[in-house]
Design a protein around this motif. Structure first.
Motif, PDB file in Angstrom:
ATOM      1  N   VAL A   1       0.852  -1.183   0.000  1.00  0.00           N
ATOM      2  CA  VAL A   1       0.000   0.000   0.000  1.00  0.00           C
ATOM      3  C   VAL A   1       0.894   1.240   0.000  1.00  0.00           C
ATOM      4  O   VAL A   1       1.730   1.411   0.898  1.00  0.00           O
ATOM      5  CB  VAL A   1      -0.919   0.026   1.240  1.00  0.00           C
ATOM      6  CG1 VAL A   1      -1.806   1.269   1.237  1.00  0.00           C
ATOM      7  CG2 VAL A   1      -1.769  -1.246   1.296  1.00  0.00           C
ATOM      8  N   GLN A   2       0.717   2.087  -0.998  1.00  0.00           N
ATOM      9  CA  GLN A   2       1.433   3.361  -1.070  1.00  0.00           C
ATOM     10  C   GLN A   2       0.518   4.466  -0.541  1.00  0.00           C
ATOM     11  O   GLN A   2      -0.628   4.568  -0.964  1.00  0.00           O
ATOM     12  CB  GLN A   2       1.826   3.668  -2.520  1.00  0.00           C
ATOM     13  CG  GLN A   2       2.696   2.604  -3.178  1.00  0.00           C
ATOM     14  CD  GLN A   2       4.091   2.563  -2.603  1.00  0.00           C
ATOM     15  OE1 GLN A   2       4.588   3.557  -2.064  1.00  0.00           O
ATOM     16  NE2 GLN A   2       4.739   1.417  -2.722  1.00  0.00           N
ATOM     17  N   CYS A   3       1.030   5.266   0.391  1.00  0.00           N
ATOM     18  CA  CYS A   3       0.192   6.314   0.952  1.00  0.00           C
ATOM     19  C   CYS A   3       1.026   7.525   1.338  1.00  0.00           C
ATOM     20  O   CYS A   3       2.262   7.471   1.348  1.00  0.00           O
ATOM     21  CB  CYS A   3      -0.600   5.796   2.154  1.00  0.00           C
ATOM     22  SG  CYS A   3       0.397   5.061   3.436  1.00  0.00           S
TER      23      CYS A   3
ATOM     24  N   GLU B   1       5.301   3.354   2.302  1.00  0.00           N
ATOM     25  CA  GLU B   1       4.805   2.047   1.870  1.00  0.00           C
ATOM     26  C   GLU B   1       4.519   1.166   3.069  1.00  0.00           C
ATOM     27  O   GLU B   1       5.309   1.101   4.019  1.00  0.00           O
ATOM     28  CB  GLU B   1       5.799   1.342   0.952  1.00  0.00           C
ATOM     29  CG  GLU B   1       5.302  -0.052   0.529  1.00  0.00           C
ATOM     30  CD  GLU B   1       6.169  -0.716  -0.526  1.00  0.00           C
ATOM     31  OE1 GLU B   1       6.248  -0.175  -1.633  1.00  0.00           O
ATOM     32  OE2 GLU B   1       6.753  -1.778  -0.228  1.00  0.00           O
TER      33      GLU B   1
ATOM     34  N   ARG C   1      -9.950   2.686   2.222  1.00  0.00           N
ATOM     35  CA  ARG C   1     -10.274   3.556   1.092  1.00  0.00           C
ATOM     36  C   ARG C   1     -10.248   4.990   1.610  1.00  0.00           C
ATOM     37  O   ARG C   1     -11.161   5.445   2.295  1.00  0.00           O
ATOM     38  CB  ARG C   1     -11.637   3.204   0.503  1.00  0.00           C
ATOM     39  CG  ARG C   1     -11.726   1.750   0.045  1.00  0.00           C
ATOM     40  CD  ARG C   1     -13.127   1.409  -0.467  1.00  0.00           C
ATOM     41  NE  ARG C   1     -13.450   2.148  -1.673  1.00  0.00           N
ATOM     42  CZ  ARG C   1     -13.125   1.737  -2.893  1.00  0.00           C
ATOM     43  NH1 ARG C   1     -12.446   0.620  -3.055  1.00  0.00           N
ATOM     44  NH2 ARG C   1     -13.472   2.443  -3.955  1.00  0.00           N
TER      45      ARG C   1
ATOM     46  N   VAL D   1      -2.617   6.168  -2.126  1.00  0.00           N
ATOM     47  CA  VAL D   1      -2.447   6.562  -3.521  1.00  0.00           C
ATOM     48  C   VAL D   1      -2.210   5.366  -4.441  1.00  0.00           C
ATOM     49  O   VAL D   1      -2.215   5.528  -5.663  1.00  0.00           O
ATOM     50  CB  VAL D   1      -1.292   7.574  -3.665  1.00  0.00           C
ATOM     51  CG1 VAL D   1      -1.603   8.842  -2.889  1.00  0.00           C
ATOM     52  CG2 VAL D   1       0.028   6.968  -3.183  1.00  0.00           C
ATOM     53  N   GLY D   2      -2.022   4.191  -3.879  1.00  0.00           N
ATOM     54  CA  GLY D   2      -1.821   3.025  -4.729  1.00  0.00           C
ATOM     55  C   GLY D   2      -1.781   1.738  -3.931  1.00  0.00           C
ATOM     56  O   GLY D   2      -1.313   1.730  -2.786  1.00  0.00           O
ATOM     57  N   VAL D   3      -2.322   0.675  -4.513  1.00  0.00           N
ATOM     58  CA  VAL D   3      -2.302  -0.650  -3.883  1.00  0.00           C
ATOM     59  C   VAL D   3      -1.934  -1.673  -4.942  1.00  0.00           C
ATOM     60  O   VAL D   3      -2.533  -1.700  -6.023  1.00  0.00           O
ATOM     61  CB  VAL D   3      -3.677  -1.025  -3.274  1.00  0.00           C
ATOM     62  CG1 VAL D   3      -3.628  -2.438  -2.700  1.00  0.00           C
ATOM     63  CG2 VAL D   3      -4.093  -0.030  -2.201  1.00  0.00           C
ATOM     64  N   THR D   4      -0.927  -2.485  -4.660  1.00  0.00           N
ATOM     65  CA  THR D   4      -0.615  -3.619  -5.534  1.00  0.00           C
ATOM     66  C   THR D   4      -0.726  -4.891  -4.704  1.00  0.00           C
ATOM     67  O   THR D   4      -0.340  -4.906  -3.525  1.00  0.00           O
ATOM     68  CB  THR D   4       0.795  -3.509  -6.139  1.00  0.00           C
ATOM     69  OG1 THR D   4       1.761  -3.412  -5.080  1.00  0.00           O
ATOM     70  CG2 THR D   4       0.911  -2.304  -7.049  1.00  0.00           C
TER      71      THR D   4
END
Length: 343
Positions: A80-82, A111, A134, A139-142
């Motif tokens: 998780v990028q935040c 991360e 959410r 800003v991103g989840v892989t």
């Protein structure tokens, strides 16, 4: 673990007896203290006193955990990028979920890595698309599906320590059974789930306590524990303070390996004494490992020797862990993970 300058040697950490006790508990977390004492060559009271002291201080505890493979569940390695200011809040929200483990803040503070479990492949979309935090700060989840586990869980890092000889380990009983991938998933009922919840808090919880939680008799509890362990659905793990073992650096490795060499590279990683966990995953980086070393210099040596010798490695990404929020079991105050430590 040997006292020859390797992790765990001196430095105010666990002594040789502590490390032998930890190894014994990794092999059988519910072994009677009398049997462990016989193998270690000390008194029952010494074993009970050592474990009680370390558990009270949060340095070491036994957990009884479920194996996702035996239950037919699917595990995902999630990144998780935040935003930096939100990372801890997001990580703590993830840690409170019952279907997550190994929540860590990685270098840079932006991360978060986590292991998430879904009941089946059919439930994975709901887990990844609906249940993860959410918020505009994310800003991103892989997500990378864990395809195969080379080491970890019941065969954890302590099992590689050499603290016990092979003969001593054998006296504690047979090794944990491998999960049969062809076997039907183990089905749990509500009482089983209450049993696992209690064991995840304390893998050595007394039979009377487990009987009260499940509504079974102590005899039924004992029989069910044996059944679950025989199928591989239940295993015992030791959650511990990394610093007591002399580990000062944990690094997550994401390797891209040629498909023809993936099995060989994973098997080789599993033999490394520095590797706590290794698994094959989906995605461009198809081999993940959690590495523990004495310090950053030892990390450099490891990467330029053992990792450099792995077959088929095309690229490597490494990320130091700066804080661990949650370990293998539930979020419990005073546990080694909550105090900022371990995978």
């Amino acid at each position: 673990m040997k006292t020859d300058g390797k992790p765990g040697a001196g430095g105010g950490g666990f002594d040789a007896l502590d490390r032998r006790l930890a190894h014994a508990l990794q092999l059988d977390g519910r072994a009677p203290f009398s049997r462990i004492a016989e193998v270690l060559g000390v008194s029952d009271q010494t074993v009970a006193r050592r474990y009680g002291r370390h558990r009270s201080s949060g340095a070491l505890r036994v957990l009884g955990l479920s194996d996702a493979r035996a239950l037919g569940e699917v595990e995902w390695m999630v990144r998780v990028q935040c935003a930096p200011e939100a990372a801890v809040t997001v990580a703590e929200a993830l840690a409170r979920r019952p279907d997550t483990s190994w929540i860590c803040l990685m270098s840079g503070g932006t991360e978060i890595t986590a292991v998430c479990r879904a009941a089946s492949s059919d439930h994975s979309d709901a887990l990844l698309l609906e249940k993860l935090p959410r918020t505009p700060s994310v800003v991103g989840v892989t997500a990378h599906c864990l395809l195969h586990e080379f080491c970890g869980g019941p065969q954890g890092l302590i099992s590689k320590s050499g603290a016990l000889t092979d003969e001593e380990a054998a006296r504690l009983g047979p090794p944990p059974p491998d999960v049969d991938p062809a076997a039907d998933p183990v089905v749990l009922d509500d009482a089983d789930r209450r049993l696992f919840a209690a064991l995840a808090r304390d893998g050595r919880a007394p039979l009377a306590e487990l009987a009260a939680v499940t509504g079974w008799s102590p005899t039924t509890v004992r029989r069910r524990l044996a059944e679950l362990r025989a199928t591989g659905a239940l295993y015992y793990d030791v959650d511990y303070d990394l610093r007591k073992f002399g580990y000062g650096a944990m690094v997550a490795l994401w390797l891209s390996v040629a498909p023809a060499e993936l099995a060989a590279a994973g098997a080789a990683l599993a033999e490394h004494p520095e590797v706590a966990f290794a698994g094959a995953t989906t995605g461009p980086n198809n081999l993940f490992a959690s590495v523990l070393c004495r310090d950053v210099r030892a990390v450099y040596t490891y990467l330029t020797t053992r990792v450099a010798a792995l077959p088929g490695v095309r690229t490597m990404e490494s990320a130091p862990r700066i804080r661990q929020i949650k370990g293998p079991g539930p979020l419990v105050a005073g546990s080694p993970a909550v105090r900022g430590r371990r995978r």
